[in-house]
Structure formats: C-alpha cells, structure tokens
Write a protein that holds these residues in place. Structure first.
Motif, mmCIF file in Angstrom:
data_model
loop_
_atom_site.group_PDB
_atom_site.id
_atom_site.type_symbol
_atom_site.label_atom_id
_atom_site.label_comp_id
_atom_site.label_asym_id
_atom_site.label_seq_id
_atom_site.Cartn_x
_atom_site.Cartn_y
_atom_site.Cartn_z
ATOM 1 N N UNK A 61 -10.433 -3.774 7.126
ATOM 2 C CA UNK A 61 -9.762 -4.891 7.067
ATOM 3 C C UNK A 61 -9.987 -5.021 5.138
ATOM 4 N N UNK A 62 -9.167 -5.713 5.082
ATOM 5 C CA UNK A 62 -8.595 -6.243 4.036
ATOM 6 C C UNK A 62 -10.758 -7.434 3.469
ATOM 7 N N UNK A 63 -11.194 -8.028 4.665
ATOM 8 C CA UNK A 63 -12.551 -8.591 4.166
ATOM 9 C C UNK A 63 -13.702 -7.286 3.766
ATOM 10 N N UNK A 64 -13.505 -6.042 4.237
ATOM 11 C CA UNK A 64 -14.535 -4.459 3.781
ATOM 12 C C UNK A 64 -14.138 -4.386 2.434
ATOM 13 N N UNK A 65 -13.447 -4.405 1.667
ATOM 14 C CA UNK A 65 -13.259 -4.632 0.491
ATOM 15 C C UNK A 65 -14.102 -4.512 -0.695
ATOM 16 N N UNK A 66 -14.640 -3.411 -1.329
ATOM 17 C CA UNK A 66 -15.974 -4.137 -2.386
ATOM 18 C C UNK A 66 -15.283 -5.422 -3.164
ATOM 19 N N UNK A 67 -16.572 -6.358 -2.809
ATOM 20 C CA UNK A 67 -15.917 -7.605 -3.802
ATOM 21 C C UNK A 67 -15.489 -7.479 -5.429
ATOM 22 N N UNK A 95 -14.333 -4.932 -6.305
ATOM 23 C CA UNK A 95 -12.673 -4.418 -6.081
ATOM 24 C C UNK A 95 -11.686 -5.265 -6.411
ATOM 25 N N UNK A 96 -12.418 -6.404 -5.397
ATOM 26 C CA UNK A 96 -11.565 -7.540 -5.264
ATOM 27 C C UNK A 96 -11.195 -8.307 -6.371
ATOM 28 N N UNK A 97 -12.301 -8.686 -6.914
ATOM 29 C CA UNK A 97 -11.879 -9.594 -8.417
ATOM 30 C C UNK A 97 -11.806 -8.885 -9.387
ATOM 31 N N UNK A 98 -11.371 -7.818 -9.214
ATOM 32 C CA UNK A 98 -10.750 -7.027 -10.321
ATOM 33 C C UNK A 98 -9.562 -7.075 -10.291
ATOM 34 N N UNK A 99 -8.932 -6.273 -8.808
ATOM 35 C CA UNK A 99 -7.812 -5.946 -8.853
ATOM 36 C C UNK A 99 -6.760 -6.978 -7.612
ATOM 37 N N UNK A 100 -7.225 -8.408 -7.807
ATOM 38 C CA UNK A 100 -6.435 -8.975 -7.042
ATOM 39 C C UNK A 100 -5.868 -10.042 -8.452
ATOM 40 N N UNK A 156 3.286 -8.192 -5.478
ATOM 41 C CA UNK A 156 3.082 -8.243 -4.284
ATOM 42 C C UNK A 156 1.675 -7.820 -3.461
ATOM 43 N N UNK A 157 1.319 -6.772 -3.768
ATOM 44 C CA UNK A 157 0.572 -6.707 -3.257
ATOM 45 C C UNK A 157 -0.428 -7.714 -3.654
ATOM 46 N N UNK A 158 -0.757 -7.495 -4.537
ATOM 47 C CA UNK A 158 -2.437 -8.653 -4.992
ATOM 48 C C UNK A 158 -1.990 -9.660 -3.869
ATOM 49 N N UNK A 159 -0.767 -10.464 -4.379
ATOM 50 C CA UNK A 159 -0.359 -11.775 -3.955
ATOM 51 C C UNK A 159 -0.290 -11.952 -2.029
ATOM 52 N N UNK A 160 -0.414 -10.741 -1.524
ATOM 53 C CA UNK A 160 -0.897 -10.262 -0.415
ATOM 54 C C UNK A 160 -2.203 -10.102 0.340
ATOM 55 N N UNK A 161 -2.881 -10.495 -1.068
ATOM 56 C CA UNK A 161 -4.815 -9.673 -0.424
ATOM 57 C C UNK A 161 -5.320 -9.112 -0.952
ATOM 58 N N UNK A 162 -3.893 -7.532 -1.293
ATOM 59 C CA UNK A 162 -4.706 -6.348 -1.465
ATOM 60 C C UNK A 162 -4.424 -5.750 -2.700
ATOM 61 N N UNK A 163 -6.137 -5.200 -2.975
ATOM 62 C CA UNK A 163 -6.000 -4.774 -4.767
ATOM 63 C C UNK A 163 -5.215 -3.457 -4.949
ATOM 64 N N UNK A 164 -4.965 -3.484 -6.222
ATOM 65 C CA UNK A 164 -3.414 -2.292 -6.505
ATOM 66 C C UNK A 164 -3.947 -2.673 -8.180
ATOM 67 N N UNK A 165 -3.585 -1.800 -8.561
ATOM 68 C CA UNK A 165 -3.704 -0.993 -10.075
ATOM 69 C C UNK A 165 -2.504 -0.130 -10.165
ATOM 70 N N UNK A 166 -2.557 0.460 -11.508
ATOM 71 C CA UNK A 166 -1.481 1.110 -12.128
ATOM 72 C C UNK A 166 -1.857 2.069 -12.548
ATOM 73 N N UNK A 167 -1.826 3.582 -12.388
ATOM 74 C CA UNK A 167 -1.656 4.362 -13.197
ATOM 75 C C UNK A 167 -0.395 5.525 -14.077
#
Length: 312
Positions: free
Chosen positions: A115-121, A123-128, A202-213
């Motif tokens: 779940x979204x809640x299981x994502x490490x804190x 990662x959520x703080x940095x990539x949301x 859009x991913x971050x607005x939906x609560x899903x961490x995302x980054x670019x490469x």
C-alpha cells in the motif's frame, strides 16, 4: 522453442540482450567573444550501477575534475572550473565510461504491491515534495490527478491509470524549452522531459513517489552519436522498488507498444542522472550542466554529445 515464465518466482526482473559499450561524453563551452569568460563551472553527472547497467571500473576524465560532489538527491557529479577563457577559445571536458547494459523486464504482480502507507517515510518525504516544474497545488494538476486515478488505492494501478490517461492528453513534440507541468497539460504536447514533469506531478499529487532519470542513447548502430538524449520516470512500488515508466515513449497506437514502456527498458541507454527535482549543480537538466560569468558580454555556445562504440 518453449519459453517458461515463473510468475511467482523469487526474481521480479529479467535481464537480457547484454550490450558492451564504450561511451565518451563530451561537454564544450565555446566563447565567441567579444569579451572573455571570467569563469565557467561545468558539472558532469556520474553514472553508477543499476538493474540495467554495470559500470566497469571508474569513468575517466580529461582533464581531471577539480573535485567530486553530490547533490541533495544523492547524484554524484564531477566539477570542472575554468577561468579567463578568451574569445575564440573552447573549454572541453570528456568523460569516458565502459559499461555492460541490459534490456530489463520487470514482472510485477499488482496484488503483491504494498500500500501507499507501506512506502518508507524518507522516500515519501523526498519524492512527494513539490518542485518548480511540478506545481502540485495548481488546480489543473489536482483535478487531473483525481480524474486519472479516481478512487484507486493500489500504487501499481495508480501508476498505470495515470500512464494511460496521459496518452489521451499529450502528443510528443520536441519544440525546445521545459515548461511547467500545468502549462504542458494546457498546451497538449511536450518533449520527453515535459512528459516526465507532468507524469511526476500527477503521481505525486496522487500520493505515489516518483522521480526522473536521464541518459545518453544509442541511436541506430552500435557505433553512433547522440546529441538529443532522453529522460523518463521511475515510480516507487512497495515490495518492488523503483520501476521505469516512459510516458513519452509509451504514447503509441498499439497496446503492445504501450506496454513496452511500463516496467521495461531497452539496452539503448546509459543512465547518468537520477533526481527528484531541482539540483544545486544540475538544475533541472541531466547528463551535465554549466554556469558562467563574462566581462564584458560574450556569446557563448554550449554543446553536449555522446559517442558510442562497441567495447571488447
């Protein structure tokens, strides 16, 4: 011939089609005058080992860097500094890397994604977090995220729904400039970087961490030159980690072609850069960046290109 896929296997990815490559990345700052460049600082992103690539030895530089550093996203860079570049002179930096590069397929079972809640804190703080290219509070971004995701809670399906939603909203056009995500959506077209900014927003607005490469790319033959480069997105799926999603590459007609740009990466890329947003060294660019000051005014041309050749 028979192909057997163990869908419940221990290994969530398959590496195939190994490529041995020698890549020379060149960065040039050319002063056309009439004044001199008082100072120029150049930053080259350092590639590292990932699921898709293994760097053999250490990259070699000519000239040697002044120092090595890393930005707030953990991206390592080589820093070069020039002073008093006169008119009609060029400052050139080259990085040569030898790498093994694979085509990679990620096998993801949606029901096994946490779940979204299981994502490490961390990662959520940095990539949301918001960024100047994302504009998460913009009403269009918030509305678009709700429209694309609906009431979906599974991180995998959140990523897939945004991916397919975006295909109906943008078409690819390399027109120059990197506009912010809301403006790209309003305009209806974008480059690979602009697709990435919108998808991440859009991913971050939906609560899903995302980054670019970001990467340099084989263009056609094994021995080729690239001066266009490519950027795409990675989303964090709990239980699997960072998974590649290429929203601009996936904007295709056939479902098969669309599927090949979600959870799959060809062996055409040397990934140099990963980041979540603005970098104190690279800004919003990838592969390399530069700053300069002049006295008096100068016309400055910056060129970047990568030469690929097969490695033994």
């Amino acid at each position: 011939k028979v192909f057997c896929l163990a869908v419940d296997g221990e290994q969530p990815l398959l590496r195939t089609n190994e490529r041995h490559a020698l890549i020379e990345y060149t960065h040039q700052v050319r002063n056309y005058g009439p004044g001199k460049l008082k100072r120029a600082d150049v930053y080259i992103a350092l590639p590292h080992d990932r699921d898709t690539q293994q760097i053999e030895g250490q990259p070699e530089f000519v000239p040697l860097p002044n120092e090595f550093d890393h930005d707030r996203w953990g991206q390592k860079v080589a820093h070069f500094s020039y002073e008093n570049i006169p008119p009609a002179r060029t400052g050139t930096v080259t990085m040569t890397a030898k790498a093994r590069i694979w085509e990679v397929f990620y096998y993801i079972r949606p029901e096994k994604v946490g779940s979204l809640e299981e994502i490490p804190r961390d990662i959520r703080e940095r990539y949301l977090a918001d960024g100047s290219k994302y504009c998460l509070s913009d009403p269009l971004i918030q509305q678009s995220a709700r429209e694309a995701v609906g009431d979906e809670k599974n991180p995998y399906w959140i990523a897939r729904k945004i991916y397919h939603w975006l295909m109906g909203k943008l078409y690819y056009e390399l027109a120059g400039g990197w506009n912010v995500a809301p403006e790209v959506l309003r305009r209806g077209n974008g480059s690979c970087s602009e697709y990435s900014f919108v998808y991440i927003a859009l991913c971050r607005a939906a609560g899903l961490p995302a980054r670019y490469v970001g990467s340099v790319v084989v263009r056609g033959d094994d021995a080729s030159m690239d001066d266009v480069f490519h950027r795409w997105v990675e989303v964090y799926l709990p239980g699997y980690g960072w998974i590649p999603v290429d929203p601009s590459g996936g904007d295709q007609e056939s479902p098969r072609a669309q599927a090949l740009y979600f959870g799959h990466l060809a062996n055409r890329f040397l990934i140099t850069t990963e980041g979540g947003g603005d970098s104190e060294f690279l800004g919003w660019t990838y592969n390399s960046a530069e700053t300069w000051s002049s006295e008096p005014k100068c016309k400055v041309l910056v060129e970047n290109f990568a030469d690929w050749s097969p490695a033994p």
